[in-house]
Design a protein around this motif. Sequence first.
Motif, PDB file in Angstrom:
ATOM      1  N   ALA A 135       0.955 -12.238  23.837  1.00 52.44           N
ATOM      2  CA  ALA A 135       0.941 -11.303  22.685  1.00 52.44           C
ATOM      3  C   ALA A 135       1.699 -12.674  21.786  1.00 52.44           C
ATOM      4  CB  ALA A 135       0.488 -10.173  21.872  1.00 52.44           C
ATOM      5  N   ARG A 136       1.781 -12.982  21.035  1.00 59.44           N
ATOM      6  CA  ARG A 136       2.831 -14.111  19.915  1.00 59.44           C
ATOM      7  C   ARG A 136       2.461 -13.215  18.399  1.00 59.44           C
ATOM      8  NH1 ARG A 136       2.694 -20.522  20.479  1.00 59.44           N
ATOM      9  NH2 ARG A 136       3.498 -19.922  18.807  1.00 59.44           N
ATOM     10  N   ARG A 137       3.476 -13.148  18.276  1.00 59.62           N
ATOM     11  CA  ARG A 137       2.826 -12.493  16.510  1.00 59.62           C
ATOM     12  C   ARG A 137       2.615 -13.967  14.632  1.00 59.62           C
ATOM     13  NH1 ARG A 137       4.405  -7.602  14.099  1.00 59.62           N
ATOM     14  NH2 ARG A 137       4.618  -7.291  15.729  1.00 59.62           N
ATOM     15  N   VAL A 138       1.784 -13.877  14.151  1.00 61.89           N
ATOM     16  CA  VAL A 138       1.163 -14.526  13.442  1.00 61.89           C
ATOM     17  C   VAL A 138       1.322 -13.786  11.593  1.00 61.89           C
ATOM     18  CG1 VAL A 138       0.021 -16.332  13.114  1.00 61.89           C
ATOM     19  CG2 VAL A 138       0.323 -15.956  15.279  1.00 61.89           C
ATOM     20  N   ASN A 139       2.254 -14.837  11.312  1.00 61.57           N
ATOM     21  CA  ASN A 139       1.849 -14.247   9.270  1.00 61.57           C
ATOM     22  C   ASN A 139       1.090 -14.853   9.265  1.00 61.57           C
ATOM     23  OD1 ASN A 139       4.438 -11.724   9.949  1.00 61.57           O
ATOM     24  ND2 ASN A 139       5.387 -13.994   9.852  1.00 61.57           N
ATOM     25  N   ILE A 140       0.089 -14.198   8.761  1.00 59.30           N
ATOM     26  CA  ILE A 140      -0.345 -14.926   7.919  1.00 59.30           C
ATOM     27  C   ILE A 140      -1.098 -14.155   6.480  1.00 59.30           C
ATOM     28  CG2 ILE A 140      -2.644 -13.702   8.822  1.00 59.30           C
ATOM     29  CD1 ILE A 140      -4.521 -16.251   8.535  1.00 59.30           C
ATOM     30  N   ASP A 141      -0.672 -15.259   5.137  1.00 57.07           N
ATOM     31  CA  ASP A 141      -1.365 -14.575   4.534  1.00 57.07           C
ATOM     32  C   ASP A 141      -3.041 -13.878   3.396  1.00 57.07           C
ATOM     33  OD1 ASP A 141       1.366 -14.569   3.569  1.00 57.07           O
ATOM     34  OD2 ASP A 141       1.562 -16.426   2.825  1.00 57.07           O
ATOM     35  N   ILE A 142      -3.426 -12.955   3.233  1.00 56.38           N
ATOM     36  CA  ILE A 142      -4.763 -13.178   3.220  1.00 56.38           C
ATOM     37  C   ILE A 142      -5.032 -12.537   2.117  1.00 56.38           C
ATOM     38  CG2 ILE A 142      -6.921 -12.490   4.013  1.00 56.38           C
ATOM     39  CD1 ILE A 142      -5.083 -11.812   6.670  1.00 56.38           C
ATOM     40  N   PRO A 143      -6.259 -13.271   1.460  1.00 53.13           N
ATOM     41  CA  PRO A 143      -6.223 -12.517  -0.199  1.00 53.13           C
ATOM     42  C   PRO A 143      -6.584 -10.917  -0.266  1.00 53.13           C
ATOM     43  CG  PRO A 143      -7.707 -14.762   0.315  1.00 53.13           C
ATOM     44  CD  PRO A 143      -6.098 -14.310   1.461  1.00 53.13           C
ATOM     45  N   GLU A 144      -6.559 -10.077  -1.208  1.00 54.57           N
ATOM     46  CA  GLU A 144      -6.689  -9.319  -1.535  1.00 54.57           C
ATOM     47  C   GLU A 144      -7.982  -8.383  -0.961  1.00 54.57           C
ATOM     48  OE1 GLU A 144      -5.865  -5.340  -1.764  1.00 54.57           O
ATOM     49  OE2 GLU A 144      -5.022  -7.070  -1.608  1.00 54.57           O
ATOM     50  N   TRP A 145      -9.211  -9.594  -1.625  1.00 54.27           N
ATOM     51  CA  TRP A 145     -10.519  -9.012  -1.438  1.00 54.27           C
ATOM     52  C   TRP A 145     -10.967  -8.934   0.031  1.00 54.27           C
ATOM     53  CZ3 TRP A 145     -13.895 -12.839   0.518  1.00 54.27           C
ATOM     54  CH2 TRP A 145     -13.434 -13.902   0.421  1.00 54.27           C
ATOM     55  N   ILE A 177      -8.845  -8.633   2.354  1.00 55.86           N
ATOM     56  CA  ILE A 177      -8.216  -8.022   3.440  1.00 55.86           C
ATOM     57  C   ILE A 177      -9.070  -6.334   3.208  1.00 55.86           C
ATOM     58  CG2 ILE A 177      -6.248  -5.381   3.384  1.00 55.86           C
ATOM     59  CD1 ILE A 177      -4.559  -8.439   2.702  1.00 55.86           C
ATOM     60  N   GLU A 178      -9.833  -6.191   1.525  1.00 58.51           N
ATOM     61  CA  GLU A 178     -10.573  -5.104   1.626  1.00 58.51           C
ATOM     62  C   GLU A 178     -11.720  -5.050   2.692  1.00 58.51           C
ATOM     63  OE1 GLU A 178     -11.153  -5.275  -2.805  1.00 58.51           O
ATOM     64  OE2 GLU A 178      -8.990  -4.767  -3.134  1.00 58.51           O
ATOM     65  N   ARG A 179     -11.933  -5.895   2.368  1.00 57.61           N
ATOM     66  CA  ARG A 179     -13.787  -5.992   3.407  1.00 57.61           C
ATOM     67  C   ARG A 179     -13.456  -5.763   4.610  1.00 57.61           C
ATOM     68  NH1 ARG A 179     -18.052  -9.972   1.610  1.00 57.61           N
ATOM     69  NH2 ARG A 179     -18.403  -9.338   3.580  1.00 57.61           N
ATOM     70  N   LEU A 180     -12.126  -6.632   5.042  1.00 54.00           N
ATOM     71  CA  LEU A 180     -11.334  -6.015   6.871  1.00 54.00           C
ATOM     72  C   LEU A 180     -11.613  -4.787   6.942  1.00 54.00           C
ATOM     73  CD1 LEU A 180      -9.348  -8.856   7.165  1.00 54.00           C
ATOM     74  CD2 LEU A 180     -10.742  -8.857   8.673  1.00 54.00           C
ATOM     75  N   GLU A 215     -14.180  -2.282   7.233  1.00 49.21           N
ATOM     76  CA  GLU A 215     -15.811  -3.599   8.212  1.00 49.21           C
ATOM     77  C   GLU A 215     -14.854  -2.625   9.404  1.00 49.21           C
ATOM     78  OE1 GLU A 215     -18.223  -5.380  10.859  1.00 49.21           O
ATOM     79  OE2 GLU A 215     -18.333  -4.511   8.996  1.00 49.21           O
ATOM     80  N   SER A 216     -13.316  -2.641   9.642  1.00 51.55           N
ATOM     81  CA  SER A 216     -12.464  -1.262   9.856  1.00 51.55           C
ATOM     82  C   SER A 216     -12.687  -0.081  10.131  1.00 51.55           C
ATOM     83  CB  SER A 216     -11.014  -1.030  10.667  1.00 51.55           C
ATOM     84  OG  SER A 216     -10.426  -1.152   9.248  1.00 51.55           O
ATOM     85  N   LEU A 217     -13.032   0.552   9.177  1.00 55.27           N
ATOM     86  CA  LEU A 217     -13.662   2.047   8.835  1.00 55.27           C
ATOM     87  C   LEU A 217     -15.046   2.086   9.568  1.00 55.27           C
ATOM     88  CD1 LEU A 217     -11.498   2.913   5.481  1.00 55.27           C
ATOM     89  CD2 LEU A 217     -11.328   3.700   7.806  1.00 55.27           C
ATOM     90  N   ARG A 218     -15.591   0.879   8.880  1.00 50.93           N
ATOM     91  CA  ARG A 218     -17.106   1.242   9.701  1.00 50.93           C
ATOM     92  C   ARG A 218     -17.262   1.157  11.959  1.00 50.93           C
ATOM     93  NH1 ARG A 218     -21.803  -1.600  11.883  1.00 50.93           N
ATOM     94  NH2 ARG A 218     -20.173  -3.866  11.873  1.00 50.93           N
TER      95      ARG A 218
END
Length: 84
Positions: free
Chosen positions: A39-49, A51-54, A57-60
């Motif tokens: 594994a390699r760590r990667v930083n990524i900026d993701i819009p709030e919407w 993250i909410e959808r992710l 889906e992760s809860l589902r």
Amino acid sequence: MKKKTNTITAEKFDKLFDAGKDVSAYVNYDKASRPGLEARRVNIDIPEWMIERLDKESLRLNVPRQSVIKFWLAEKLAAIGPAN
């Protein structure tokens, strides 16, 4: 207490493994790795919407957000074909 691991050549190990023999005595699981899958760590900026959808889906799926992201990335990369 450290477990003593027996040593053999890679060729002998491969032959035993390919023959379906138990090779666990020759493996140091504390130091084992899977080449190419580290594994390699990667930083990524993701819009709030997103993250909410992710998160939804992760809860589902009852898995962590990171697992959803990795699975979807793997699917997309597999669809475009091999790396070489």
